[in-house]
Scaffold this active site. Structure first.
Site, mmCIF file in Angstrom:
data_model
loop_
_atom_site.group_PDB
_atom_site.id
_atom_site.type_symbol
_atom_site.label_atom_id
_atom_site.label_comp_id
_atom_site.label_asym_id
_atom_site.label_seq_id
_atom_site.Cartn_x
_atom_site.Cartn_y
_atom_site.Cartn_z
ATOM 1 N N SER A 143 21.833 48.043 97.315
ATOM 2 C CA SER A 143 20.930 49.196 97.449
ATOM 3 C C SER A 143 19.504 48.654 97.481
ATOM 4 O O SER A 143 19.251 47.537 97.018
ATOM 5 C CB SER A 143 21.094 50.103 96.220
ATOM 6 N N TYR A 156 22.429 52.037 87.133
ATOM 7 C CA TYR A 156 22.628 51.798 88.574
ATOM 8 C C TYR A 156 21.783 50.610 89.030
ATOM 9 O O TYR A 156 22.272 49.712 89.734
ATOM 10 C CB TYR A 156 22.248 53.074 89.331
HETATM 11 P P1 NAD Z 1 30.196 57.950 98.389
HETATM 12 O O1 NAD Z 1 30.173 58.626 97.069
HETATM 13 O O2 NAD Z 1 30.652 58.699 99.577
HETATM 14 O O3 NAD Z 1 31.045 56.602 98.327
HETATM 15 C C1 NAD Z 1 31.420 55.933 97.155
HETATM 16 C C2 NAD Z 1 32.923 55.703 97.234
HETATM 17 O O4 NAD Z 1 33.322 54.839 96.162
HETATM 18 C C3 NAD Z 1 33.718 57.015 97.100
HETATM 19 O O5 NAD Z 1 34.682 57.067 98.138
HETATM 20 C C4 NAD Z 1 34.405 56.874 95.744
HETATM 21 O O6 NAD Z 1 35.650 57.527 95.668
HETATM 22 C C5 NAD Z 1 34.550 55.360 95.646
HETATM 23 N N1 NAD Z 1 34.735 54.894 94.285
HETATM 24 C C6 NAD Z 1 34.045 55.259 93.175
HETATM 25 N N2 NAD Z 1 34.531 54.630 92.108
HETATM 26 C C7 NAD Z 1 35.554 53.856 92.540
HETATM 27 C C8 NAD Z 1 36.442 52.956 91.910
HETATM 28 N N3 NAD Z 1 36.382 52.757 90.573
HETATM 29 N N4 NAD Z 1 37.360 52.315 92.650
HETATM 30 C C9 NAD Z 1 37.439 52.514 93.993
HETATM 31 N N5 NAD Z 1 36.620 53.363 94.648
HETATM 32 C C10 NAD Z 1 35.697 54.012 93.921
HETATM 33 O O7 NAD Z 1 28.707 57.445 98.605
HETATM 34 P P2 NAD Z 1 28.124 56.310 99.594
HETATM 35 O O8 NAD Z 1 26.697 56.635 99.755
HETATM 36 O O9 NAD Z 1 28.963 56.123 100.778
HETATM 37 O O10 NAD Z 1 28.190 55.008 98.655
HETATM 38 C C11 NAD Z 1 28.753 53.785 99.071
HETATM 39 C C12 NAD Z 1 27.959 52.633 98.470
HETATM 40 O O11 NAD Z 1 26.649 52.635 99.026
HETATM 41 C C13 NAD Z 1 27.787 52.717 96.959
HETATM 42 O O12 NAD Z 1 27.946 51.430 96.394
HETATM 43 C C14 NAD Z 1 26.348 53.179 96.791
HETATM 44 O O13 NAD Z 1 25.779 52.752 95.588
HETATM 45 C C15 NAD Z 1 25.714 52.485 97.998
HETATM 46 N N6 NAD Z 1 24.446 53.068 98.412
HETATM 47 C C16 NAD Z 1 24.369 54.336 98.907
HETATM 48 C C17 NAD Z 1 23.134 54.836 99.292
HETATM 49 C C18 NAD Z 1 22.982 56.225 99.846
HETATM 50 O O14 NAD Z 1 21.852 56.712 99.957
HETATM 51 N N7 NAD Z 1 24.035 56.913 100.231
HETATM 52 C C19 NAD Z 1 21.991 54.058 99.169
HETATM 53 C C20 NAD Z 1 22.103 52.772 98.663
HETATM 54 C C21 NAD Z 1 23.333 52.290 98.293
#
Ligand code: NAD
Length: 255
Positions: A143, A156
């Site tokens: 991130s 986080y």
């Molecule tokens: P999201 O909530 O759609 O995806 C997260 C996924 O991780 C979900 O499918 C959830 O079921 C899964 N998950 C959670 N705990 C788990 C576990 N213990 N075992 C297996 N799967 C698990 O949101 P996203 O935005 O697609 O997030 C994906 C990644 O991107 C994350 O690591 C998040 O921190 C990172 N991220 C997202 C953003 C944003 O703005 N969306 C920005 C920076 C980083």
């Protein structure tokens, strides 16, 4: 020929959001893809079926990435059904907000367990397989908060900052086995993790002010960079963080 023809990819947390876009893109580029999920199986199963119909075999695999026994069983199953894993995307992640002085130990532990320990467990289990296979690529979705503070999200930020150093150490140690390790640092991306903010006009106004490209990013835009880092086109890239943030970390205001 797809760019990932012959590769076996495991993408964690791939039932939704960024992970779903990455697994889909990789499958359409010819990789055999394991779509990891925890909880609701339906979107992961549906994606695996779509990819299999499109040509490259794909399976949905349930595992909580924070549990070493589940990670071990998942990786074994992927190897036996799809072949040795040569691409891992550590994408699974959670957010739990709390002011620093109110953050309780259970919440701290949950966030660190998924976002940092989970990435370590998967990288170690897949790294061992990659060493035997003669190489591979590990891509962690960290991130902008691997660098930038995020108010009321200390756990986080600590996890994502930890993921930055996990990546750098692993990149140096695993280079001799032909394993490359890199991070992608997304900024604000339109996914379920931001479901409340996506509907909020104040958040949009803030984004327009602090993100030079002045909009939400799309999961497919993260997948594009993940494809590059997973493919042999990035053969001389390791130990790096790629920002996919519309310029957010370069934002500055006149003083
Ligand atoms: P999201 O909530 O759609 O995806 C997260 C996924 O991780 C979900 O499918 C959830 O079921 C899964 N998950 C959670 N705990 C788990 C576990 N213990 N075992 C297996 N799967 C698990 O949101 P996203 O935005 O697609 O997030 C994906 C990644 O991107 C994350 O690591 C998040 O921190 C990172 N991220 C997202 C953003 C944003 O703005 N969306 C920005 C920076 C980083």
């Amino acid at each position: 020929m797809g760019e990932l023809e012959g590769k076996v990819a495991l993408v964690t947390g791939a039932g939704t959001g960024i992970g779903h876009a990455i697994a889909s893109r990789f499958g359409h580029e010819g990789a055999r893809v394991a779509v990891n999920y925890r909880g609701n199986a339906e979107p992961a199963e549906r994606l695996a079926s779509e990819l299999t119909e499109a040509g490259a075999r794909s399976i949905a695999v349930q595992a909580d990435v924070s549990k070493s026994a589940e990670v071990g069983a998942m990786v074994q199953r992927v190897v036996s059904e799809l072949g040795p894993v040569t691409v891992l995307v550590n994408n699974a992640g959670i957010e739990e907000a709390a002011p620093f002085l109110e953050l309780d130990e259970e919440s701290w532990n949950r966030v660190l367990a998924v976002n940092l320990t989970g990435a370590f467990l998967c990288a170690q289990a897949c790294g061992r397989v990659m060493r035997e296979a003669g190489g591979g690529a590990i891509v962690n979705i960290s991130s902008v908060h691997e660098d930038l503070p995020f108010l009321e999200n200390t756990a986080y930020c600590a996890a994502k900052g930890g993921l930055r150093m996990l990546m750098r150490n692993a990149a140096v140690e695993l280079a001799e086995f032909g394993i490359r390790v890199n991070n992608i640092a997304p900024g604000p991306i339109a996914t379920p993790i931001n479901r409340e903010a996506l509907e909020d006009p104040e958040t949009l106004a803030l984004l327009r002010r602090v993100v030079p490209l002045a909009r939400w990013g799309e999961p497919e835009e993260v997948a594009e960079v993940a494809l590059f880092l997973a493919s042999d086109r990035s053969a001389y890239v390791t130990g790096a963080t790629y920002s996919v943030d519309g310029g957010l970390v370069r934002h500055t205001e006149p003083v």
